[in-house]
Scaffold this motif. Structure first.
Motif, short mmCIF file in Angstrom:
data_model
loop_
_atom_site.label_atom_id
_atom_site.label_comp_id
_atom_site.label_asym_id
_atom_site.label_seq_id
_atom_site.Cartn_x
_atom_site.Cartn_y
_atom_site.Cartn_z
N ILE A 176 -84.67 25.79 33.64
CA ILE A 176 -84.14 26.47 32.44
C ILE A 176 -83.39 27.72 32.89
O ILE A 176 -83.95 28.55 33.62
CB ILE A 176 -85.29 26.87 31.49
CG1 ILE A 176 -86.04 25.63 31.01
CG2 ILE A 176 -84.74 27.66 30.29
CD1 ILE A 176 -87.34 25.92 30.25
N TRP A 177 -82.13 27.84 32.47
CA TRP A 177 -81.37 29.09 32.73
C TRP A 177 -81.43 29.94 31.47
O TRP A 177 -80.88 29.55 30.43
CB TRP A 177 -79.91 28.78 33.09
CG TRP A 177 -79.10 30.05 33.21
CD1 TRP A 177 -79.41 31.16 33.95
CD2 TRP A 177 -77.87 30.35 32.53
NE1 TRP A 177 -78.45 32.13 33.79
CE2 TRP A 177 -77.49 31.67 32.93
CE3 TRP A 177 -77.05 29.66 31.66
CZ2 TRP A 177 -76.34 32.29 32.46
CZ3 TRP A 177 -75.89 30.27 31.19
CH2 TRP A 177 -75.55 31.57 31.60
N ASP A 178 -82.09 31.08 31.55
CA ASP A 178 -82.14 32.00 30.41
C ASP A 178 -80.97 32.98 30.55
O ASP A 178 -81.09 34.01 31.20
CB ASP A 178 -83.48 32.74 30.37
CG ASP A 178 -83.52 33.77 29.24
OD1 ASP A 178 -82.50 33.95 28.55
OD2 ASP A 178 -84.57 34.39 29.05
N GLY A 179 -79.88 32.62 29.93
CA GLY A 179 -78.70 33.50 29.95
C GLY A 179 -78.44 34.05 28.55
O GLY A 179 -77.29 34.21 28.15
N LEU A 180 -79.54 34.35 27.85
CA LEU A 180 -79.41 34.76 26.44
C LEU A 180 -79.10 36.25 26.28
O LEU A 180 -79.68 36.90 25.42
CB LEU A 180 -80.69 34.40 25.67
CG LEU A 180 -80.83 32.95 25.23
CD1 LEU A 180 -82.17 32.71 24.55
CD2 LEU A 180 -79.68 32.53 24.31
N GLN A 181 -78.22 36.77 27.12
CA GLN A 181 -77.86 38.19 26.96
C GLN A 181 -77.03 38.40 25.70
O GLN A 181 -76.24 37.54 25.33
CB GLN A 181 -77.00 38.69 28.13
CG GLN A 181 -77.73 38.83 29.42
CD GLN A 181 -77.43 37.65 30.30
OE1 GLN A 181 -77.14 36.55 29.80
NE2 GLN A 181 -77.48 37.85 31.60
N ALA A 182 -77.22 39.59 25.12
CA ALA A 182 -76.41 39.96 23.95
C ALA A 182 -75.43 41.05 24.37
O ALA A 182 -75.16 41.97 23.61
CB ALA A 182 -77.33 40.44 22.84
N LEU A 183 -74.91 40.93 25.57
CA LEU A 183 -74.07 42.00 26.12
C LEU A 183 -72.59 41.75 25.85
O LEU A 183 -72.12 40.63 25.96
CB LEU A 183 -74.28 42.11 27.64
CG LEU A 183 -75.72 42.32 28.10
CD1 LEU A 183 -75.80 42.29 29.62
CD2 LEU A 183 -76.26 43.64 27.55
N ARG A 184 -71.90 42.84 25.54
CA ARG A 184 -70.45 42.75 25.37
C ARG A 184 -69.77 42.89 26.72
O ARG A 184 -68.60 42.56 26.89
CB ARG A 184 -69.94 43.84 24.42
CG ARG A 184 -70.69 43.90 23.10
CD ARG A 184 -70.08 42.99 22.06
NE ARG A 184 -71.00 42.76 20.96
CZ ARG A 184 -70.69 42.16 19.83
NH1 ARG A 184 -69.47 41.71 19.64
NH2 ARG A 184 -71.59 41.96 18.89
N LYS A 185 -70.49 43.46 27.67
CA LYS A 185 -69.92 43.64 29.01
C LYS A 185 -70.95 43.21 30.05
O LYS A 185 -72.11 43.60 29.96
CB LYS A 185 -69.56 45.11 29.25
CG LYS A 185 -68.36 45.59 28.45
CD LYS A 185 -67.99 47.00 28.86
CE LYS A 185 -66.57 47.32 28.42
NZ LYS A 185 -66.16 48.66 28.89
N ASP A 186 -70.52 42.43 31.02
CA ASP A 186 -71.42 42.02 32.11
C ASP A 186 -70.54 41.45 33.23
O ASP A 186 -70.11 40.30 33.16
CB ASP A 186 -72.41 40.96 31.61
CG ASP A 186 -73.27 40.42 32.74
OD1 ASP A 186 -73.34 41.08 33.81
OD2 ASP A 186 -73.88 39.35 32.57
N ASN A 187 -70.32 42.28 34.23
CA ASN A 187 -69.45 41.84 35.33
C ASN A 187 -70.23 41.59 36.60
O ASN A 187 -69.88 42.09 37.67
CB ASN A 187 -68.36 42.90 35.59
CG ASN A 187 -67.16 42.69 34.69
OD1 ASN A 187 -67.10 41.71 33.95
ND2 ASN A 187 -66.20 43.59 34.74
#
Ligand code: FAD
Ligand code: MLT
Ligand code: ZN
Length: 470
Positions: A176-187
């Motif tokens: 399971i990949w938990d990529g549930l970020q609520a970010l407007r920016k993520d580099n």
């Protein structure tokens, strides 16, 4: 296989492993009734952990899996093959709104949530989720993400890719990949989220998503303009956008044949103009300011357009009911086409400024090769997206017409390619366009796509034969 079915029953419960022909009926045929398959079972998990266990089981057993949401897709991507050995993984039991964050302006949902349910949840929270399309009462957000769906509000808000912040995905081997970020920016490196969006169930199963919310429009006005021709549609669009800017939230186009078809097949649809024009534009302006005089603005713009010869007539909806009636004509086209009989569909994207020239060229080329076909051309003109659909000539039978599918696709798509357009603007590739892709995508692009598939799904259990040739 009996062993696999027993293990699947152990994971999701026997009631959620459907094996009888009757129980499977709604899952094995696509919305257009163009594709029909047979499944070993329809498996309906109720949680991300169950999806993970199902995929681990199928991966170990070498059983292939077809992810499915609302089964409204238009490229045959959610239909199994005829082997009877594939599992349909239906996400529709996973339909929870997980969280709404009014400060971050986000909503977190299960992938099996129906789009209309998400729109309503956003409204209930005083916000707005803008993805909107004809199938919104039955398509799921997982399917919208997997096909990078577009619809009628892309002009202002972008397509599904632009509306997603984070994803939860189960990989083919059950991780399971938990990529549930609520970010407007993520580099922090490669954009994994965007790899899964538009991957049509071939790289992983989307189980959850964080979506962007927007301020709810408080004023809205809808109008239809009768157009003297195709070039006028572009002139009108340019005029409206120049003055209304971002307030122009939809600009849809349809030719007379489409309107005629809806009037014939959709109950309650009313002709918008007494004398049928060759084409019609439907425009919607909206604003978060309830006091904004959108009707006044649109009236001025349409009057100027009539004066300039870009429109011959226009109607502005005076109530929500009238606006719905205008939209009913546009949204009724898909259903009317199904009722009218077989259609050879093309979902194409072109540089916006060249749409009129393309339509002229394409009609000439098709008419010269196969005279008498019925052209049903409509779509999201403001996005450069046409649904360029064809129906048989009156003297042709269905089989003779369907035999033209390959040659007609080549005629239309070769021209699209020459215009540097795309052969799938919003519906995806699925099995409908799979074999055409190598003709129009570069060798390098295709090789990278195959490499990604190999990396994410080495045993090729996820939706084989869709999007890419196996
Ligand atoms: P399905 O049909 O179930 O699946 C579609 C694809 O996504 C398949 O490849 C499937 O394997 C995959 N998939 C589904 N769920 C998942 C998941 N959770 N994880 C991984 N893969 C998954 N599309 C537009 O873009 N714009 C329109 O304006 C538009 N109008 C439409 C109007 C009508 C009347 C209809 C019937 C369809 C329309 N569509 C439109 C087609 C559109 O693609 C779908 O309606 C919708 O996006 C698909 O969602 P679904 O849940 O039904 O997906
Ligand atoms: C629409 O915009 O109505 C659908 O995407 C198109 C179709 O039915 O071809
Ligand atoms: Zn569309």
């Amino acid at each position: 296989m009996t062993d696999v079915l027993e293990r699947l029953r152990g994971i999701v419960g026997a009631a959620h492993v459907l094996t009888s022909t009757g129980d499977q009926q709604a899952y094995v045929v696509d919305w257009m009734k163009k594709y029909r398959g047979v499944a070993l079972a329809v498996v309906r998990p109720g949680s991300t952990d169950e999806v993970a266990a199902v995929l681990r089981c199928c991966n170990d057993a070498g059983v292939t899996v077809i992810p499915q949401g609302g089964n409204t897709g238009m490229a045959g991507g959610a239909t199994p093959d005829g082997s009877g050995a594939q599992v349909i993984l239906s996400l529709t039991r996973m339909n929870r709104i997980r969280e709404i964050d009014p400060v971050g302006n986000t909503i977190t949902v299960d992938a099996g949530c129906v789009l209309a349910t998400i729109q309503q949840a956003a409204r209930d929270a005083g916000c707005f989720f803008p993805l909107s399309l004809g199938a919104e009462g039955s398509c799921t957000i997982g399917g919208n993400l997997a096909t990078n769906a577009g619809g009628i509000a892309v002009l202002r808000y972008g397509n599904m890719r632009e509306l997603a912040l984070g994803l939860e995905v189960v990989l083919a081997d059950g991780r399971i990949w938990d990529g549930l970020q609520a970010l407007r920016k993520d580099n922090t490196g490669y954009d994994l989220r965007d790899l899964f969006i538009g991957s049509e169930g071939t790289l992983g199963v989307i189980t959850g998503a964080v979506l962007k919310l927007y301020a709810a429009p408080a004023a809205k006005v809808t109008a239809m303009a009768a157009l003297p021709g195709r070039a006028a549609a572009l002139a009108l669009f340019t005029r409206l956008r120049a003055r209304a800017g971002d307030r122009l939230t939809a600009f849809e186009f349809m030719t007379r044949n489409c309107v005629d078809l809806v009037l014939k097949h959709a109950s309650g649809a009313v002709a918008p103009f007494a004398a049928a024009p060759p084409a019609i534009a439907l425009a919607e302006l909206s604003d978060t300011d309830a006091e904004a005089d959108l009707a006044g603005l649109l009236e001025d713009l349409l009057a100027a357009a009539v004066e300039a010869g870009e429109a011959t007539d226009a109607v502005i909806a005076q109530s929500g009911e009238q606006a719905k009636a205008l939209w009913r004509i546009r949204e009724g086209i898909s259903e009317a086409q199904v009722r009218a009989g077989k259609t050879i569909k093309h979902d194409i994207a072109l540089p916006i400024g060249q749409l009129a020239a393309f339509m002229d060229d394409c009609e000439r080329v098709v008419e010269a090769a196969y005279p008498g076909l019925n052209f049903l051309v409509f779509g999201h003109l403001g996005d450069g997206n046409l649904h360029y659909n064809l129906q048989r000539a009156p003297q042709m039978d269905d089989d003779a017409f369907y035999a033209l599918t390959g040659p007609l696709n080549a005629l239309v798509h070769d021209l699209v390619h020459r215009y540097r357009g795309s052969i799938s603007a919003e519906h995806g590739v699925g099995q409908l366009r799979r074999d055409e892709l190598p003709r129009y995508k570069s060798v390098v692009a295709l090789q990278m796509m195959h490499d990604l598939k190999q990396l994410f799904d080495p045993a090729c259990i996820l939706n084989p034969g869709k999007l890419l040739q196996s």
